[in-house]
Design a protein around this motif. Structure first.
Motif, short mmCIF file in Angstrom:
data_model
loop_
_atom_site.label_atom_id
_atom_site.label_comp_id
_atom_site.label_asym_id
_atom_site.label_seq_id
_atom_site.Cartn_x
_atom_site.Cartn_y
_atom_site.Cartn_z
N GLY A 1 0.90 -1.32 -0.01
CA GLY A 1 0.02 -0.04 -0.13
C GLY A 1 0.81 1.21 0.11
O GLY A 1 2.20 1.25 0.03
N PRO A 2 0.21 2.47 -0.06
CA PRO A 2 0.92 3.69 0.09
C PRO A 2 1.70 3.69 1.41
O PRO A 2 1.32 3.30 2.47
CB PRO A 2 -0.07 4.85 0.10
CG PRO A 2 -1.42 4.02 0.54
CD PRO A 2 -1.23 2.60 0.05
N PRO A 3 2.97 4.54 1.51
CA PRO A 3 3.77 4.65 2.50
C PRO A 3 2.91 5.46 3.60
O PRO A 3 2.12 6.33 3.44
CB PRO A 3 5.16 5.25 2.22
CG PRO A 3 4.51 5.90 0.92
CD PRO A 3 3.64 5.24 0.09
N MET A 4 3.25 4.98 5.04
CA MET A 4 2.52 5.49 5.98
C MET A 4 3.09 6.88 6.46
O MET A 4 4.23 7.16 6.36
CB MET A 4 2.55 4.68 7.41
CG MET A 4 1.52 3.62 7.09
SD MET A 4 1.42 2.57 8.64
CE MET A 4 3.25 2.03 9.03
N SER A 5 2.44 8.00 6.70
CA SER A 5 2.90 9.13 7.11
C SER A 5 3.56 9.01 8.33
O SER A 5 3.40 8.06 9.44
CB SER A 5 1.67 10.13 7.32
OG SER A 5 0.80 9.75 8.40
N ALA A 6 4.38 10.07 8.81
CA ALA A 6 4.92 10.12 10.21
C ALA A 6 4.01 10.21 11.40
O ALA A 6 4.14 9.32 12.41
CB ALA A 6 6.12 11.22 10.41
N ASP A 7 2.85 10.79 11.17
CA ASP A 7 1.75 10.84 12.24
C ASP A 7 1.14 9.61 12.56
O ASP A 7 0.92 8.99 13.76
CB ASP A 7 0.97 12.05 11.96
CG ASP A 7 1.29 13.28 11.93
OD1 ASP A 7 2.62 13.49 12.56
OD2 ASP A 7 0.70 14.36 11.38
N LEU A 8 0.98 8.87 11.45
CA LEU A 8 0.22 7.58 11.50
C LEU A 8 1.15 6.50 12.24
O LEU A 8 0.69 5.72 13.02
CB LEU A 8 -0.22 7.00 10.05
CG LEU A 8 -1.12 5.55 10.13
CD1 LEU A 8 -1.99 5.60 10.98
CD2 LEU A 8 -1.22 5.30 8.74
N LYS A 9 2.53 6.40 11.65
CA LYS A 9 3.49 5.67 12.34
C LYS A 9 3.33 5.81 14.07
O LYS A 9 3.56 5.03 14.84
CB LYS A 9 4.76 5.92 11.82
CG LYS A 9 4.91 5.16 10.27
CD LYS A 9 6.32 5.41 9.74
CE LYS A 9 6.37 4.96 8.50
NZ LYS A 9 7.86 5.11 7.91
#
Length: 411
Positions: A197-205
């Motif tokens: 899938g698309p890479p995760m954002s820093a906030d989501l991580k």
């Protein structure tokens, strides 16, 4: 009954047997072996500890094998294998032999949670309610371990408490293998590679990291609470409800109750009532998980435990029974919450392995609780244990307050 309903029934029966097998020894130790083998309750707990460590440590390998080979195949191994191990344990002549038997039971019991729960959360909608129903079956297994073992101790000897469930599990395993054979064979075919899938954002991580820390922290602490309560409740009731048990035993005898309803049977029956009623909390929890999410539900059940553990020291007879019911409602109610969060957040192709890690943490904590119970009980008694568990419930409440109001969903 259609194929999906039958499959869900098998998974529920598996959860029932899994918890029953791991707690048969709790009642056998408290009500039979302390007399027959002339060992203290604390000494006997030492022989159960390796089995509970196995229950935890082998959860990840079981989940890994299920993802790589076949979840249905692993369930078939569970049913047949744990049945054979239970029967073998019933032949034990020494504490060391029963400890080895309980270790093998623990290894095979480790299969169910990472495999069965991964199937429940992956296959059906209304995850919260499905997990709750499945959890009720598991808790009825906890309850039945005390009830059936107590009855069998009075009427057929403690060894039958291992023999009879073991034979039943083997028969169920044969039926399960036959009914799911096509799926077991199909699972051997190599699966298609997952699409990235698309890479995760820093906030989501960062959010997923926070949720993961909370999940595993509350898993560890709540597992200590669950083990300390479910394993020791027959002994607690043996100390605090013995007069009530004797009165009920005499009453049943006057009514012509079939078999010998002696003290062990009544203590087992009281524990069964508490476990069975408390297990219904999971249905309420499952409903509200799907409606309002995990954070408010988790805070309510943690608060219940804190209050009733705080009230329990010094109580006897009816008040002790009522307080025990209160903290068991909280202990059982919290069980599906972490599984719900993992099912929502973890990706499908790795879900069994994530559940495996969750149950390594959970059941290793279960095993650590046994030396805690033995040490505290032998030195200060159960009242100090209740105060420790009250503090543990406070830790859970503080951790859960840091959860987000809405969970991110796995891609």
């Amino acid at each position: 009954m259609n194929r999906d309903r039958l499959h869900f029934l098998y998974l529920n029966i598996g959860h029932f047997l899994d918890h029953m097998f791991t707690l048969i020894f709790a009642t056998v130790a408290a009500l039979a072996l302390v007399k027959e083998w002339n060992l203290s309750y604390g000494q006997l707990l030492a022989y159960a500890t390796p089995g509970f460590f196995a229950f935890g440590l082998f959860s990840y390998p079981a989940g890994w094998l299920a993802d790589k080979w076949s979840r249905d195949g692993m369930m078939a191994v569970f049913f047949v294998g744990i049945g054979i191990a239970s029967i073998a344990t019933g032949f034990a002549q020494t504490p060391l032999q029963i400890g080895i038997g309980l270790f093998v039971v623990g290894v095979l019991a480790a299969i169910y949670h990472p495999v069965g729960l991964a199937m429940v959360t992956a296959k059906w909608k209304n995850t919260g309610m499905r997990l709750a129903v499945n959890g009720v079956w598991g808790n009825l297994g906890v309850a039945s371990a005390a009830l059936l073992t107590g009855y069998l101790i009075d009427n057929a000897g403690w060894r039958s408490a291992f023999f009879i469930p073991g034979a039943i599990s083997i028969v169920i395993g044969i039926f399960y293998t036959v009914s799911r054979w096509q799926d077991i064979v199909a699972d051997r075919k190599p699966a298609a590679a997952p699409v990235a899938g698309p890479p995760m954002s820093a906030d989501l991580k960062a959010l997923l990291l926070r949720i993961s820390i909370i999940v595993f922290c509350t898993t560890a602490v709540s597992s200590i609470i669950f083990q300390a309560t479910t394993f020791s409740l027959p002994k607690i009731f043996d100390e605090r409800l013995r007069g009530v048990a004797a009165s009920f035993s005499a009453w049943l005898e006057s009514l012509g109750f079939p078999g010998n309803a002696d003290i062990a049977t009544m203590i087992g029956a009281f524990a069964f009532v508490v476990f069975a009623v408390a297990s219904m909390a999971q249905l309420v929890v499952g409903k509200f998980l799907d409606v309002v999410g995990p954070r408010p539900v988790f805070m309510v059940v943690a608060t219940m435990q804190l209050i009733f553990f705080f009230l329990m020291p010094g109580l006897k007879d009816g008040l002790a029974f009522a307080a025990a019911l209160g903290f068991m409602l909280g202990a059982f109610g919290q069980i599906p919450i972490n599984d719900y969060m993992i099912g929502k957040v973890a990706s499908g192709e790795a879900r069994a392995r994530v559940y495996g890690v969750r149950y390594v943490v959970s059941f290793t904590s279960l095993a650590a609780a046994l030396p805690l119970i033995a040490f505290v009980y032998e030195n200060w008694g159960f009242d100090v244990l209740f105060r420790i568990l009250s503090a543990a419930a406070l830790v859970i409440l503080l951790a859960v307050s840091l959860l987000p109001r809405k969970l991110p969903v796995a891609a």
